[in-house]
Motif scaffolding. Sequence first.
Motif, mmCIF file in Angstrom:
data_model
loop_
_atom_site.group_PDB
_atom_site.id
_atom_site.type_symbol
_atom_site.label_atom_id
_atom_site.label_comp_id
_atom_site.label_asym_id
_atom_site.label_seq_id
_atom_site.Cartn_x
_atom_site.Cartn_y
_atom_site.Cartn_z
ATOM 1 N N ALA A 178 1.067 -1.425 -0.240
ATOM 2 C CA ALA A 178 -0.314 0.343 -0.049
ATOM 3 C C ALA A 178 0.620 0.965 -0.198
ATOM 4 C CB ALA A 178 -1.336 0.120 1.123
ATOM 5 N N VAL A 179 1.946 1.455 0.879
ATOM 6 C CA VAL A 179 3.439 2.371 0.998
ATOM 7 C C VAL A 179 3.802 2.553 -0.475
ATOM 8 C CG1 VAL A 179 4.694 3.233 1.555
ATOM 9 C CG2 VAL A 179 2.973 2.469 3.492
ATOM 10 N N ALA A 180 3.996 1.216 -0.844
ATOM 11 C CA ALA A 180 4.406 1.417 -1.743
ATOM 12 C C ALA A 180 3.602 2.229 -3.463
ATOM 13 C CB ALA A 180 4.938 0.198 -2.159
ATOM 14 N N ALA A 181 2.379 1.772 -3.436
ATOM 15 C CA ALA A 181 1.429 1.907 -4.607
ATOM 16 C C ALA A 181 0.896 3.700 -3.988
ATOM 17 C CB ALA A 181 0.425 1.698 -4.243
ATOM 18 N N PHE A 182 1.336 3.820 -3.068
ATOM 19 C CA PHE A 182 0.984 5.591 -2.348
ATOM 20 C C PHE A 182 2.402 6.146 -3.569
ATOM 21 C CE2 PHE A 182 2.355 9.267 -0.313
ATOM 22 C CZ PHE A 182 1.753 10.313 -0.654
ATOM 23 N N PHE A 183 3.660 5.582 -2.997
ATOM 24 C CA PHE A 183 4.594 6.798 -3.441
ATOM 25 C C PHE A 183 4.419 6.274 -5.244
ATOM 26 C CE2 PHE A 183 6.550 6.372 0.833
ATOM 27 C CZ PHE A 183 6.765 7.317 0.895
ATOM 28 N N ALA A 184 4.288 5.642 -5.600
ATOM 29 C CA ALA A 184 3.911 5.143 -7.067
ATOM 30 C C ALA A 184 3.757 6.299 -7.723
ATOM 31 C CB ALA A 184 3.871 3.717 -7.257
ATOM 32 N N LEU A 185 1.883 6.527 -7.201
ATOM 33 C CA LEU A 185 0.919 6.933 -7.337
ATOM 34 C C LEU A 185 1.457 8.223 -8.124
ATOM 35 C CD1 LEU A 185 -2.744 5.246 -6.428
ATOM 36 C CD2 LEU A 185 -1.587 5.411 -8.813
ATOM 37 N N ARG A 186 1.860 8.745 -6.068
ATOM 38 C CA ARG A 186 2.173 10.289 -6.977
ATOM 39 C C ARG A 186 3.201 10.447 -7.635
ATOM 40 N NH1 ARG A 186 5.492 12.896 -1.214
ATOM 41 N NH2 ARG A 186 7.177 11.399 -1.787
ATOM 42 N N ALA A 187 4.331 9.881 -8.103
ATOM 43 C CA ALA A 187 5.264 10.150 -8.723
ATOM 44 C C ALA A 187 4.585 9.822 -10.061
ATOM 45 C CB ALA A 187 6.507 8.859 -8.917
ATOM 46 N N LEU A 188 3.606 8.699 -10.527
ATOM 47 C CA LEU A 188 2.869 8.798 -11.698
ATOM 48 C C LEU A 188 1.544 10.708 -11.487
ATOM 49 C CD1 LEU A 188 2.204 7.709 -14.091
ATOM 50 C CD2 LEU A 188 -0.321 7.170 -12.754
ATOM 51 N N ALA A 189 1.380 11.425 -11.128
ATOM 52 C CA ALA A 189 0.665 11.942 -10.574
ATOM 53 C C ALA A 189 1.265 13.526 -11.131
ATOM 54 C CB ALA A 189 0.384 12.761 -9.247
ATOM 55 N N ASP A 215 0.235 16.372 -20.674
ATOM 56 C CA ASP A 215 0.952 15.468 -20.771
ATOM 57 C C ASP A 215 1.132 14.140 -19.868
ATOM 58 O OD1 ASP A 215 2.825 16.859 -22.867
ATOM 59 O OD2 ASP A 215 3.642 18.579 -21.487
ATOM 60 N N GLY A 216 1.856 12.985 -19.857
ATOM 61 C CA GLY A 216 1.873 12.080 -19.031
ATOM 62 C C GLY A 216 0.651 11.355 -19.026
ATOM 63 N N ALA A 217 0.670 11.391 -17.623
ATOM 64 C CA ALA A 217 -0.995 11.136 -17.029
ATOM 65 C C ALA A 217 -2.268 12.207 -16.097
ATOM 66 C CB ALA A 217 -0.578 9.697 -15.388
ATOM 67 N N LEU A 218 -3.303 12.005 -15.995
ATOM 68 C CA LEU A 218 -4.421 12.720 -15.918
ATOM 69 C C LEU A 218 -5.205 11.398 -16.021
ATOM 70 C CD1 LEU A 218 -5.754 15.241 -16.027
ATOM 71 C CD2 LEU A 218 -6.463 14.476 -18.015
ATOM 72 N N PHE A 219 -5.089 11.158 -13.850
ATOM 73 C CA PHE A 219 -6.163 10.258 -13.323
ATOM 74 C C PHE A 219 -6.554 10.307 -12.235
ATOM 75 C CE2 PHE A 219 -1.912 9.968 -12.003
ATOM 76 C CZ PHE A 219 -1.921 9.104 -10.407
ATOM 77 N N PHE A 220 -6.593 9.767 -10.996
ATOM 78 C CA PHE A 220 -7.503 10.778 -9.829
ATOM 79 C C PHE A 220 -6.455 11.020 -9.072
ATOM 80 C CE2 PHE A 220 -6.755 5.930 -8.661
ATOM 81 C CZ PHE A 220 -5.455 6.533 -7.997
ATOM 82 N N GLY A 221 -5.818 11.196 -9.354
ATOM 83 C CA GLY A 221 -4.462 11.622 -8.768
ATOM 84 C C GLY A 221 -3.762 12.529 -9.152
ATOM 85 N N ALA A 222 -4.497 12.907 -10.379
ATOM 86 C CA ALA A 222 -3.355 13.839 -10.589
ATOM 87 C C ALA A 222 -4.772 15.522 -11.228
ATOM 88 C CB ALA A 222 -2.636 14.016 -11.512
ATOM 89 N N ALA A 223 -5.800 14.789 -11.203
ATOM 90 C CA ALA A 223 -6.627 15.425 -11.932
ATOM 91 C C ALA A 223 -7.767 16.721 -11.569
ATOM 92 C CB ALA A 223 -8.482 14.476 -12.845
ATOM 93 N N ASP A 224 -7.451 16.913 -10.184
ATOM 94 C CA ASP A 224 -7.998 18.205 -9.813
ATOM 95 C C ASP A 224 -7.215 19.145 -9.813
ATOM 96 O OD1 ASP A 224 -10.283 17.474 -9.061
ATOM 97 O OD2 ASP A 224 -9.716 17.032 -7.119
ATOM 98 N N ARG A 225 -5.495 19.084 -10.083
ATOM 99 C CA ARG A 225 -4.803 19.656 -10.485
ATOM 100 C C ARG A 225 -4.734 20.714 -11.515
ATOM 101 N NH1 ARG A 225 0.528 17.521 -9.645
ATOM 102 N NH2 ARG A 225 0.286 16.890 -12.086
ATOM 103 N N MET A 226 -4.935 19.698 -12.883
ATOM 104 C CA MET A 226 -5.318 19.836 -13.402
ATOM 105 C C MET A 226 -6.886 20.841 -13.971
ATOM 106 S SD MET A 226 -6.742 19.906 -17.306
ATOM 107 C CE MET A 226 -8.015 18.059 -17.498
ATOM 108 N N LEU A 227 -7.441 20.949 -13.690
ATOM 109 C CA LEU A 227 -9.163 20.722 -13.387
ATOM 110 C C LEU A 227 -8.709 22.911 -13.272
ATOM 111 C CD1 LEU A 227 -12.075 21.344 -14.089
ATOM 112 C CD2 LEU A 227 -12.209 20.623 -11.999
ATOM 113 N N GLU A 228 -7.891 22.843 -12.106
ATOM 114 C CA GLU A 228 -7.714 24.206 -11.636
ATOM 115 C C GLU A 228 -6.824 25.283 -12.570
ATOM 116 O OE1 GLU A 228 -5.518 26.308 -7.213
ATOM 117 O OE2 GLU A 228 -5.855 24.517 -7.779
ATOM 118 N N ARG A 229 -5.666 24.383 -13.043
ATOM 119 C CA ARG A 229 -5.219 25.235 -13.758
ATOM 120 C C ARG A 229 -5.959 26.277 -14.966
ATOM 121 N NH1 ARG A 229 -0.021 24.758 -16.675
ATOM 122 N NH2 ARG A 229 0.216 26.784 -17.485
#
Length: 545
Positions: A399-410, A437-451
Motif C-alpha cells: 500500500a505504501v509503495a502504491a502511494f509513492f508510485a501514484l504520487r510519482a505518476l501524478a 502530458d503524462g498521466a491524468l487520473f484520480f491523483g492528478a485530475a483536480d490540479r489540471m482542472l484548476e489550472r
Amino acid sequence: MPARYLGSLLPSWKDYRSVKRTWRADLVAGITVGIVALPLALAFGVSSGAGAEAGLITAIVAGIVAAVFGGSNIQVSGPTGAMVVVLGPVVAAHGVAAVAVVSLMAGIVVTAAGVLKIGRVVSYIPWPVIEGFTLGIAVIIFLQQIPSAVGSKPGASSNAVVSAVQSFAHVNPATVVWPILSVLLVGVIMIIAPKVNRQLPGSIIAIIVVAIGAALLHLPLARIGLLPGSLPTPTLPSFDNAGALIGPAFTVAALAAIESLLSARVAASISDTGPYNADRELVGQGLASIASGLLGGMPATGAIARTAVNIRSGGQTRVAAIVHALVLLTIVSLATGVVSQIPLAALAGVLMITAARMISIATVRSVLGSTRSDAIIFAITAIITVSFDLITAVGIGIAVAAFFALRALAKSGGVHREEPPSPAQPEDRHIALFRLDGALFFGAADRMLERVTRISDVTVVIIRMSQLQVLDATGARVITEMIRGLERRGITVLIKGIRPEHLRLATRVGVLSALRDHKHLFTSLDDAVEHARDHVRRSAFETAA
C-alpha cells in the motif's frame, strides 16, 4: 477450464528428459542438500512449537511432493523460517494439533490459487517490500531462539521481541552458561567451516561437536527428545476448531504462495535449468502442504537457502530435491536415537546464524541508498513485520509503495500552455492552447482542472490530448466538467488528438458530448488553430455589429 491448461499443471515425462545426463550431479546435490536440511528441519520444527518430528516430516513429504508436482526444476521445499514465525502464535493459541489442520486448509487454498492462475501476482510485490519482509523475518527468527540460547522458556507474549525479553525472567543462573557456550560454539564452527572448504556442512559439524561434548560432559542441556523411526500413517485431523483457524490458514496460504514463488523466481534467475511455471508451483506447494498435514507435518514452502545449496552443488533436475528428501528419510529410519540427543541450544545456534545470513548488508545499503520512498517502504515493512505479522507487513508495504508510485505518476502529468503555431495572428491573444502530458487520473485530475479553469480573457481554449499517456475515468470526468464550465462562461473548447485507446472512455464518460459541436474534435493541430482563429474573427465581427 481448458484441458490443455490443466495438463500444464501436472507432472510430465518432460520434467526428467535430461536425467540420463545429469543424474550423477543430481545425486551429489541431493545428498548435500539433505545433510544441510537436517538441522534446519529439526530446528524449524522445534522453533514453531510443533516439534522436531513435524519439521522432519515436512522436509521429507513436502520435499518429494513439491519436487514432483511443483513448477520449478530446481526448487527444494520444506519447513522455513517465515512459516515458523506464523505458526508459533497458532500453536500457542490452539495447540499443536492445529498445525495439521492449518496445513491442510492452507494447502487447499494454495492449490486453488494455482488452478485459478494467480501465480503471477507475486511479480507485483516491490523489491523494497520483499527486502523489508526478509529483514523482519530474520529478526524474528533470531529473537525466537533466545529462550533456547539461554536455557529458558519463551515468554507469554506472542510478539517475538516481548517474548524474548520475558524469557530472561526464567533463566537459571547456575546453568545459563552452558547453552550460551553451545550457541557460541555452533556459531564459530558455522562461520569457520565454509572458509576452510565451501563443501563442509558447517551446521552438521557444529551440531555433532556440541552433541558429543554435551554427552561426554553430562551438560545440563535440554535435548530434542524421542523421535519416531518411520513416517506416521496418514490421518485426517479433527476439524472441530476449523472455524477459528480460517484466518491463520489464509495467512499461511498467502505466505506459502509468496515465499515459494519468490524462491522459484530467484532460483530461475541464478541457474540455467530453465524457467518456472508459477501456477504449477502453487499447485505443487499446495499439494505438499496437504500431504504434510495428513502425516502430522507443517505447511511447506520453497526454501531459498536449500535451493541455493542445490544449485551450487550442481543440481539440474527435480531428482536432486527428491534425493534430498530420501536422504532425510534414511536418517529418520536409521539414526533417530542419535538425533534425539541433539541439544536444543545447538539448533538455536544454527537458526541464529541462518537468520544473520538472511540479512545482506549490501542489499540493505542498496535499498536505503536508492530513493527516499524506497527506503521508507523498506523500513515500514521491516518494522511492521517484527511488530505485528508478516501478511499485514506485506499488505501495508504494498500500500505504501502504491502511494509513492501514484504520487510519482501524478507528478509526471502536467498541463502546459503553448503559443499557437507560427506565423502569429492577431486573433492568437484570444486563444489559449493547453497541452496535457503524462498521466491524468484520480491523483492528478483536480490540479489540471484548476489550472485550465482559471483562464480568462480568451474566446477559445484548445486542449491537446495527443501527448496524454494515461487517462482513467476520473481524469475523463474532470475534462468533461472543465469543458462544460468553460462553455458556460462563453468560452469555446476545441479538442485535438484524443488517442485511440482513450477515445472509447472519453465517449462513454461524456467528454465529446460536452463539446458545443461534434466538429470541435480535431486530429490536426493546424486545423484546430485555424478553426479557433476563424471563430475569434466571427465573434469580433458579431460583437462589432
